[in-house]
Design an enzyme around this catalytic site. Structure first.
Site, PDB file in Angstrom:
ATOM      1  N   HIS A  60       0.829  -1.213   0.000  1.00 34.53           N
ATOM      2  CA  HIS A  60       0.000   0.000   0.000  1.00 34.53           C
ATOM      3  C   HIS A  60       0.859   1.258   0.000  1.00 34.53           C
ATOM      4  O   HIS A  60       2.079   1.210   0.084  1.00 34.53           O
ATOM      5  CB  HIS A  60      -0.959  -0.012   1.188  1.00 34.53           C
ATOM      6  CG  HIS A  60      -0.306  -0.023   2.532  1.00 34.53           C
ATOM      7  ND1 HIS A  60       0.149   1.115   3.153  1.00 34.53           N
ATOM      8  CD2 HIS A  60      -0.031  -1.046   3.378  1.00 34.53           C
ATOM      9  CE1 HIS A  60       0.664   0.802   4.334  1.00 34.53           C
ATOM     10  NE2 HIS A  60       0.573  -0.511   4.498  1.00 34.53           N
ATOM     11  N   CYS A  65       3.507  -4.739   6.791  1.00 33.81           N
ATOM     12  CA  CYS A  65       3.145  -4.670   5.390  1.00 33.81           C
ATOM     13  C   CYS A  65       4.245  -3.968   4.585  1.00 33.81           C
ATOM     14  O   CYS A  65       5.324  -3.721   5.082  1.00 33.81           O
ATOM     15  CB  CYS A  65       1.788  -4.010   5.194  1.00 33.81           C
ATOM     16  SG  CYS A  65       0.441  -4.935   5.962  1.00 33.81           S
TER      17      CYS A  65
END
Length: 200
Positions: free
Chosen positions: A155, A171
């Site tokens: 992301h 992440c």
């Protein structure tokens, strides 16, 4: 303006942005000067056994590769967190979202209870709506193995100076310009290989 004073200006410009930075990342336009030149997007030689169209994430070296075949790849700089070193393996892009909503986990809220003041009631529960203040940035790719969510995401971020480093949340973070570029290249079911790291 020095790098340090730029950081102070950017992080101090918005209390919400600074608060969300503790739990992940938020999203604002990126100035290329905020990104270490070593981690700027580039087309590079990259020997891989993976077929064209595969994403290969290398958390140890802070790069993500989009394999283009013929010994070439598009390379992006990334930031990774603790979970970035805790999971490796092969997954696929299960879904993609533009300006995704962010739903903090109970663990994040336990570590940062101050975040609850900025949450709103959304269709999926308490969270931050997609947009410039969303900790998931401009785009998100959700990685699954078979029928199971890995809870691993690729992301965006509005903290470009952190690209090339390890940050508090997990992440894979990319600057928004880069995650948009990657998002436009990949489809659902794209293979994603996250290389093992000897850190952590």
């Amino acid at each position: 303006m020095s790098v340090m004073s730029r950081r102070v200006l950017i992080t101090g410009a918005s209390a919400t942005g600074a608060m969300l930075g503790l739990a992940g990342c938020a999203s604002t336009p990126t100035r290329l000067t905020d990104v270490d030149p070593a981690y700027r997007r580039a087309d590079v030689q990259y020997a891989s056994r993976e077929p064209r169209g595969t994403i290969v994430a290398d958390p140890l070296h802070h790069y993500l590769y989009y394999v283009e075949g013929g010994g070439q790849a598009r390379r992006y700089g990334i930031a990774v967190g603790g979970e970035g070193f805790g999971w490796s393996g092969v997954a696929m892009v299960h879904s993609k979202q533009e300006w995704p909503d962010w739903y903090p986990t109970n663990e994040i809220l336990e570590r940062h209870p101050e975040l609850t003041a900025g949450l709103k009631e959304l269709p999926g529960g308490q969270g931050v709506p997609g947009g410039p203040n969303s900790p998931l940035g401009a785009r998100a790719l959700y990685l699954w193995q078979g029928n199971k969510d890995t809870l691993y995401r690729i992301h965006g971020t509005n903290e470009p100076w952190k690209i090339g480093s390890n940050v508090s949340s997990g992440c894979i973070r990319m600057i928004n310009d880069d995650v948009i570029d990657l998002y436009d290249r990949v489809g659902i079911s794209t293979k994603v290989v996250v290389l093992a790291s000897n850190v952590g």
